[in-house]
Design a protein around this motif. Structure first.
Motif, PDB file in Angstrom:
ATOM      1  N   PHE A  81       0.853  -1.193   0.000  1.00  0.00           N
ATOM      2  CA  PHE A  81       0.000   0.000   0.000  1.00  0.00           C
ATOM      3  C   PHE A  81       0.887   1.242   0.000  1.00  0.00           C
ATOM      4  N   GLY A  82       0.804   2.041  -1.059  1.00  0.00           N
ATOM      5  CA  GLY A  82       1.486   3.341  -1.041  1.00  0.00           C
ATOM      6  C   GLY A  82       0.421   4.417  -0.929  1.00  0.00           C
ATOM      7  N   ARG A  83       0.684   5.477  -0.181  1.00  0.00           N
ATOM      8  CA  ARG A  83      -0.342   6.521  -0.087  1.00  0.00           C
ATOM      9  C   ARG A  83       0.270   7.910  -0.017  1.00  0.00           C
ATOM     10  N   THR A  84      -0.521   8.872  -0.490  1.00  0.00           N
ATOM     11  CA  THR A  84      -0.147  10.271  -0.286  1.00  0.00           C
ATOM     12  C   THR A  84      -1.064  10.829   0.796  1.00  0.00           C
ATOM     13  N   ASN A  99      13.970  12.484   2.035  1.00  0.00           N
ATOM     14  CA  ASN A  99      12.549  12.243   2.296  1.00  0.00           C
ATOM     15  C   ASN A  99      12.089  10.945   1.650  1.00  0.00           C
ATOM     16  N   VAL A 100      12.526  10.703   0.434  1.00  0.00           N
ATOM     17  CA  VAL A 100      12.098   9.485  -0.264  1.00  0.00           C
ATOM     18  C   VAL A 100      12.773   8.260   0.354  1.00  0.00           C
ATOM     19  N   LEU A 101      14.006   8.453   0.823  1.00  0.00           N
ATOM     20  CA  LEU A 101      14.723   7.343   1.479  1.00  0.00           C
ATOM     21  C   LEU A 101      13.980   6.845   2.717  1.00  0.00           C
ATOM     22  N   VAL A 102      13.394   7.775   3.460  1.00  0.00           N
ATOM     23  CA  VAL A 102      12.637   7.378   4.655  1.00  0.00           C
ATOM     24  C   VAL A 102      11.557   6.375   4.247  1.00  0.00           C
ATOM     25  N   ALA A 103      10.882   6.659   3.137  1.00  0.00           N
ATOM     26  CA  ALA A 103       9.838   5.739   2.655  1.00  0.00           C
ATOM     27  C   ALA A 103      10.461   4.450   2.111  1.00  0.00           C
ATOM     28  N   ALA A 104      11.554   4.583   1.383  1.00  0.00           N
ATOM     29  CA  ALA A 104      12.184   3.396   0.773  1.00  0.00           C
ATOM     30  C   ALA A 104      12.640   2.403   1.836  1.00  0.00           C
ATOM     31  N   PHE A 105      13.092   2.932   2.967  1.00  0.00           N
ATOM     32  CA  PHE A 105      13.563   2.045   4.046  1.00  0.00           C
ATOM     33  C   PHE A 105      12.419   1.225   4.676  1.00  0.00           C
ATOM     34  N   ALA A 114      18.179   1.025  -1.165  1.00  0.00           N
ATOM     35  CA  ALA A 114      17.169   2.058  -0.879  1.00  0.00           C
ATOM     36  C   ALA A 114      17.476   3.320  -1.694  1.00  0.00           C
ATOM     37  N   GLU A 115      18.771   3.661  -1.802  1.00  0.00           N
ATOM     38  CA  GLU A 115      19.141   4.860  -2.575  1.00  0.00           C
ATOM     39  C   GLU A 115      18.816   4.685  -4.058  1.00  0.00           C
ATOM     40  N   ARG A 116      19.102   3.482  -4.553  1.00  0.00           N
ATOM     41  CA  ARG A 116      18.785   3.207  -5.970  1.00  0.00           C
ATOM     42  C   ARG A 116      17.286   3.341  -6.216  1.00  0.00           C
ATOM     43  N   LEU A 117      16.507   2.759  -5.307  1.00  0.00           N
ATOM     44  CA  LEU A 117      15.049   2.817  -5.432  1.00  0.00           C
ATOM     45  C   LEU A 117      14.567   4.272  -5.348  1.00  0.00           C
ATOM     46  N   ALA A 118      15.110   5.015  -4.374  1.00  0.00           N
ATOM     47  CA  ALA A 118      14.685   6.409  -4.180  1.00  0.00           C
ATOM     48  C   ALA A 118      15.014   7.238  -5.421  1.00  0.00           C
ATOM     49  N   LYS A 150       7.324   9.371  -2.594  1.00  0.00           N
ATOM     50  CA  LYS A 150       7.337   8.638  -1.318  1.00  0.00           C
ATOM     51  C   LYS A 150       6.380   7.447  -1.383  1.00  0.00           C
ATOM     52  N   ALA A 151       5.222   7.665  -1.981  1.00  0.00           N
ATOM     53  CA  ALA A 151       4.247   6.563  -2.099  1.00  0.00           C
ATOM     54  C   ALA A 151       4.796   5.456  -3.003  1.00  0.00           C
TER      55      ALA A 151
END
Ligand SMILES: Nc1ncnc2c1ncn2[C@@H]1O[C@H](COP(=O)(O)OP(=O)(O)OP(=O)(O)O)[C@@H](O)[C@H]1O
Length: 238
Positions: A81-84, A99-105, A114-118, A150-151
């Protein structure tokens, strides 16, 4: 279309107020479901109940045929589930990438992965060139893209979009509509709460209309926008 998400008989009460009353929905892969209704209809509450951010009085939720009703929000996130959030709330002192890393983790344990994904989701939303800027510096349209990044960084199977079009100027709105379409084209299931009817009509395969916590209509955008009960709920009757 196989079901990705099903919510059956969702009821949410706040004290004596029934904010959502026995509402069901289902969503297939690549499908866009629009959730509309006048202010206070219960859209955000239903959205929060499904994503695990509001406790339910009754109802069941299944993701890919797995019953997830009892799982807290973070576990639902891990399962896809990803959400905004309606009021985007980045960590303003962190960079866009952080900010995106926080979600990726939430779904990836190793920093490099995680960095690659972000970075890849920042590219997807068109913010890669701003990765190292503080989130504070982003304008509204870019903050919305950061919310989307982030989502997407949780590798969702379903993405929940809470009024991501609100307040965007016409060119940014066009871009956002195209972006949401691209998510569904990639097979993501999209549940979208939105007041901007242009976006609902263009994007939704199916629309559910809520009023006073009840589902009053559902169908294609054309069906619901010509439904007497829907027109009445929006305009009121004197
Ligand atoms: N935490 C809460 N405590 C008490 N009542 C709440 C709470 N959250 C929502 N409500 C009530 O539940 C009802 C549905 O509100 P909700 O925010 O879900 O509507 P909405 O359709 O998302 O509205 P809007 O379009 O204005 O965002 C309203 O009567 C609201 O006042």
């Amino acid at each position: 279309m196989p079901n990705v998400l099903r919510a059956d008989g969702i009821t949410v009460k706040f004290g004596g107020v029934t904010a959502v009353n026995n509402v069901s929905l289902s969503l297939g892969s690549g499908e866009i479901l629009g959730l509309i209704g006048p202010n206070g209809a219960g859209k955000t509450t239903l959205f929060n109940a499904v994503t695990g951010f509001a406790p339910m009085h009754s109802g069941t939720i299944t993701l890919l045929n797995k019953d997830i009703t009892a799982l807290p929000a973070f576990k639902r996130t891990r399962l896809g589930f990803g959400r905004t959030f309606q009021t985007e709330r980045p960590f303003e002192e962190l960079t866009v990438l952080e900010n995106v890393l926080v979600a990726a983790f939430l779904t990836v344990g190793r920093r490099r992965e995680a960095e690659r994904l972000a970075m890849s989701v920042l590219e997807q939303v068109g913010l890669a060139d701003r990765a190292h800027q503080p989130a504070l510096d982003l304008n509204l349209a870019r903050r919305r893209r950061l919310e989307l990044a982030k989502a997407l960084a949780v590798k969702p199977k379903v993405i929940f979009l809470d009024e991501i079009m609100a307040g965007l100027n016409p060119p940014a709105l066009r871009e956002m509509i195209a972006f949401v379409r691209s998510l569904s084209a990639q097979g993501l299931a999209v549940l979208m709460v939105e007041h901007i009817m242009e976006a609902i009509i263009e994007l939704s395969d199916h629309v559910i209309v809520l009023a006073s916590g009840e589902k009053i209509a559902e169908g294609t955008p054309q069906q619901v926008t010509s439904d007497e009960r829907v027109i009445e709920a929006y305009l009121g009757t004197d």
